[in-house]
Motif scaffolding. Structure first.
Motif, PDB file in Angstrom:
ATOM      1  N   ASN A  86       0.755  -1.227  -0.234  1.00 13.27           N
ATOM      2  CA  ASN A  86       0.370   0.157   0.146  1.00 13.27           C
ATOM      3  C   ASN A  86       0.859   0.953  -0.175  1.00 13.27           C
ATOM      4  O   ASN A  86       2.096   1.721   0.504  1.00 13.27           O
ATOM      5  N   GLU A  87       0.385   1.779  -0.549  1.00 17.06           N
ATOM      6  CA  GLU A  87       0.954   3.344  -0.343  1.00 17.06           C
ATOM      7  C   GLU A  87       0.995   4.258   0.137  1.00 17.06           C
ATOM      8  O   GLU A  87       0.498   4.455   1.414  1.00 17.06           O
ATOM      9  N   GLN A  88       2.234   4.398   1.503  1.00 22.02           N
ATOM     10  CA  GLN A  88       2.907   5.113   2.458  1.00 22.02           C
ATOM     11  C   GLN A  88       2.792   4.700   3.837  1.00 22.02           C
ATOM     12  O   GLN A  88       2.688   4.688   4.460  1.00 22.02           O
ATOM     13  N   THR A  89       2.811   3.222   3.758  1.00 21.73           N
ATOM     14  CA  THR A  89       1.812   2.003   4.768  1.00 21.73           C
ATOM     15  C   THR A  89       2.591   0.901   4.185  1.00 21.73           C
ATOM     16  O   THR A  89       2.614   0.564   3.555  1.00 21.73           O
ATOM     17  N   VAL A  90       2.877   0.473   5.444  1.00 18.56           N
ATOM     18  CA  VAL A  90       4.123  -1.057   5.978  1.00 18.56           C
ATOM     19  C   VAL A  90       3.799  -1.979   6.903  1.00 18.56           C
ATOM     20  O   VAL A  90       2.650  -1.802   8.102  1.00 18.56           O
ATOM     21  N   THR A  91       3.029  -2.519   6.741  1.00 18.01           N
ATOM     22  CA  THR A  91       3.293  -3.898   8.235  1.00 18.01           C
ATOM     23  C   THR A  91       4.061  -4.705   8.735  1.00 18.01           C
ATOM     24  O   THR A  91       5.153  -5.187   7.393  1.00 18.01           O
TER      25      THR A  91
ATOM     26  N   ASP B  60       4.145   4.894   6.825  1.00 19.89           N
ATOM     27  CA  ASP B  60       6.134   5.037   5.709  1.00 19.89           C
ATOM     28  C   ASP B  60       6.240   6.468   4.785  1.00 19.89           C
ATOM     29  O   ASP B  60       5.145   6.149   3.964  1.00 19.89           O
ATOM     30  N   GLU B  61       6.445   7.775   5.223  1.00 18.95           N
ATOM     31  CA  GLU B  61       5.954   8.419   4.478  1.00 18.95           C
ATOM     32  C   GLU B  61       6.471   8.829   3.207  1.00 18.95           C
ATOM     33  O   GLU B  61       5.624   9.078   1.959  1.00 18.95           O
ATOM     34  N   ASN B  62       8.104   8.216   3.293  1.00 17.60           N
ATOM     35  CA  ASN B  62       8.627   8.161   1.738  1.00 17.60           C
ATOM     36  C   ASN B  62       8.350   6.748   0.854  1.00 17.60           C
ATOM     37  O   ASN B  62       9.388   7.029   0.114  1.00 17.60           O
ATOM     38  N   ASN B  63       7.517   5.806   1.382  1.00 13.04           N
ATOM     39  CA  ASN B  63       8.231   4.457   0.671  1.00 13.04           C
ATOM     40  C   ASN B  63       9.507   3.418   1.124  1.00 13.04           C
ATOM     41  O   ASN B  63       9.595   2.922  -0.019  1.00 13.04           O
ATOM     42  N   GLN B  64      10.461   4.104   2.104  1.00 13.84           N
ATOM     43  CA  GLN B  64      11.528   3.885   1.881  1.00 13.84           C
ATOM     44  C   GLN B  64      12.077   2.189   1.881  1.00 13.84           C
ATOM     45  O   GLN B  64      13.153   1.645   2.509  1.00 13.84           O
TER      46      GLN B  64
END
Length: 75
Positions: free
Chosen positions: A15-20, A46-50
Motif C-alpha cells: 500500500n501507498e505510504q503504509t507498511v505492515t 511510511d511517509e517516503n515509501n522507503q
C-alpha cells in the motif's frame, strides 16, 4: 506520557505510504514456565515509501492517521 516504541520486521509494503510490521514478543508462561513466542501485525505510516519487505524497523505510537494506522516508522 512516553510513546511506546516496538521493533519488528516489514512483511508487506503493497500500500501507498503504509507498511505492515510483524512484532514478535517472548515471555515466560506463568504456570508452565516455558518461553512462549507471540506475534502481532501492526500497520505503520511510511511517509517516503522507503522500507521494503524484510527490513528491520522501529515503530512508534502516534495519533490515528487512518482507520487502521496508529503507528509510524521511525527507523
Amino acid at each position: 506520557m512516553p510513546k511506546r516504541i516496538l521493533q519488528g520486521t516489514v512483511t508487506s509494503n503493497a500500500n501507498e505510504q503504509t507498511v505492515t510490521v510483524l512484532v514478535e514478543r517472548r515471555f515466560t508462561h506463568p504456570v508452565l514456565k516455558k518461553t512462549i513466542r507471540k506475534s502481532k501485525k501492526y500497520r505503520a505510516h511510511d511517509e517516503n515509501n522507503q522500507f521494503n519487505v524484510g527490513d528491520a524497523v522501529r515503530i512508534q505510537e502516534c495519533a490515528p492517521k487512518s482507520k487502521t494506522k496508529r503507528w509510524e516508522v521511525i527507523a
